[in-house]
Design a protein around this motif. Structure first.
Motif, PDB file in Angstrom:
ATOM      1  N   VAL A   1       0.882  -1.188  -0.063  1.00 14.40           N
ATOM      2  CA  VAL A   1      -0.026  -0.056   0.051  1.00 14.40           C
ATOM      3  C   VAL A   1       0.843   1.207  -0.214  1.00 14.40           C
ATOM      4  O   VAL A   1       0.619   2.165  -0.933  1.00 14.40           O
ATOM      5  CB  VAL A   1      -1.097  -0.011   1.208  1.00 14.40           C
ATOM      6  N   ILE A   2       2.094   1.199   0.786  1.00 11.83           N
ATOM      7  CA  ILE A   2       2.971   2.436   0.904  1.00 11.83           C
ATOM      8  C   ILE A   2       3.555   2.783  -0.526  1.00 11.83           C
ATOM      9  O   ILE A   2       3.364   4.054  -0.804  1.00 11.83           O
ATOM     10  CB  ILE A   2       3.864   2.183   1.879  1.00 11.83           C
ATOM     11  N   LEU A   3       4.116   2.067  -1.178  1.00 14.51           N
ATOM     12  CA  LEU A   3       4.613   2.266  -2.312  1.00 14.51           C
ATOM     13  C   LEU A   3       3.829   2.872  -3.663  1.00 14.51           C
ATOM     14  O   LEU A   3       4.152   3.941  -4.014  1.00 14.51           O
ATOM     15  CB  LEU A   3       5.518   1.024  -3.137  1.00 14.51           C
ATOM     16  N   PRO A   4       2.722   2.263  -3.735  1.00 13.34           N
ATOM     17  CA  PRO A   4       1.929   2.667  -4.997  1.00 13.34           C
ATOM     18  C   PRO A   4       1.288   4.310  -4.456  1.00 13.34           C
ATOM     19  O   PRO A   4       1.024   5.125  -5.228  1.00 13.34           O
ATOM     20  CB  PRO A   4       0.775   1.674  -4.859  1.00 13.34           C
ATOM     21  N   THR A   5       0.970   4.311  -3.066  1.00 15.79           N
ATOM     22  CA  THR A   5       0.103   5.570  -2.543  1.00 15.79           C
ATOM     23  C   THR A   5       1.097   6.689  -2.578  1.00 15.79           C
ATOM     24  O   THR A   5       1.271   7.971  -3.081  1.00 15.79           O
ATOM     25  CB  THR A   5      -0.163   5.234  -1.115  1.00 15.79           C
ATOM     26  N   ALA A   6       2.730   6.325  -2.292  1.00 14.46           N
ATOM     27  CA  ALA A   6       3.664   7.318  -2.410  1.00 14.46           C
ATOM     28  C   ALA A   6       4.178   7.781  -3.965  1.00 14.46           C
ATOM     29  O   ALA A   6       4.078   8.858  -4.268  1.00 14.46           O
ATOM     30  CB  ALA A   6       4.968   6.726  -1.882  1.00 14.46           C
ATOM     31  N   ALA A   7       3.956   6.748  -4.772  1.00 14.82           N
ATOM     32  CA  ALA A   7       4.172   7.071  -6.451  1.00 14.82           C
ATOM     33  C   ALA A   7       3.199   8.012  -6.986  1.00 14.82           C
ATOM     34  O   ALA A   7       3.464   9.048  -7.547  1.00 14.82           O
ATOM     35  CB  ALA A   7       4.299   5.725  -7.220  1.00 14.82           C
TER      36      ALA A   7
END
Length: 272
Positions: free
Chosen positions: A138-144
């Protein structure tokens, strides 16, 4: 000269206040009333009796764990976004050449790509990286997807910094890293706070990525946890609204603490 009162603007403001305030009142009133009273009177009726059993039910369940999971996701997302967007914004503002303009346009292109359009490739990529059903899923796509607008806000804020300040520090022998830490970050703290708040808000309210990329209760976030109070054949609206209120309190506290910096960031660096 004495100004005439603008009755039309006042009436429009009252109408807008009613539009915004009515759903908030309905949510607050429903959260503190029994289910039977909600069914008999409706959401807009004044509660004849108050109860906090709905909040006790919510806090006795898994909602605290979901809030903790969401806090971890939001905090990690904000750290990643700030760690990447601040240097990128500084490079775009101070860079000379086509590469800095090209990088900025590349990030602007990201604004035109909705997350719904690439959810299948993201799902396959997360699976290949063995990150499915983890916080990082969840963290990586949201940050991207938070980076394009973050870079846009920071570039706008950093461009308002006086160029003579950059030249003065450069003449004193300061390198790019020292200029970033000692000059840019302090003067662009309003824009940085704006990015942090909006990134945290987006991560806190995220629904698509947690829905597709997680499945266990250990990684469930609060936007999915609210559905625990919606059964297959019945719904308990007071408990649902109580869960929504509990989930909104942390992000509301962050907004209140960073409100002044947020307003300065929206107005431009240095409050201009």
């Amino acid at each position: 000269m004495k100004r005439r009162p603008n009755y039309l603007a006042g009436a429009a403001a009252v109408c807008w206040l009613l539009i915004i305030g009515t759903p908030l009142y309905a949510m607050l009133a429903t959260a503190v009333r029994p289910k039977e009273q909600y069914v008999d009177s409706g959401p807009l009726a004044i509660p004849s009796s108050l109860t906090f059993d709905n909040f006790r039910t919510v806090l006795a369940g898994d909602v605290p764990r979901y809030i903790l999971n969401t806090t971890i996701v939001a905090a990690a997302t904000v750290i990643i976004v700030l760690a990447l967007s601040v240097p990128v914004g500084y490079a775009v503002v101070r860079g000379r050449g086509l590469w800095s303009t090209g990088v900025f346009r590349l990030f602007l292109l990201g604004l035109a790509i909705p997350s719904q359009a690439v959810i299948i490739p993201v799902f396959l990529l997360i699976n290949q990286l063995s990150l499915y059903d983890t916080y990082w899923a969840v963290i990586l796509p949201t940050a991207a997807f938070s980076l394009p607008v973050s870079v846009l806000v920071l570039v706008g804020g950093m461009r308002d910094i006086n160029k003579e300040l950059f030249e003065s520090m450069a003449m004193d022998g300061a390198g790019p890293g020292r200029i970033l830490v000692r000059l840019v970050i302090p003067l662009a703290r309003g824009s940085i706070s704006t990015v942090a708040v909006f990134t945290a808000l987006g991560a806190w309210n995220g629904f698509l990525f947690p829905l597709i990329l997680t499945q266990s209760a250990d990684t469930k976030v609060i936007t999915l946890g609210v559905y625990d109070f919606i059964g297959q054949y019945q719904v308990n609206p007071p408990e649902v609204f109580a869960a929504v209120l509990v989930s909104a309190l942390p992000i509301l506290a962050i907004y209140l603490l960073a409100r002044k910096s947020l307003l300065r960031g929206l107005a431009g660096a240095g409050g201009k």
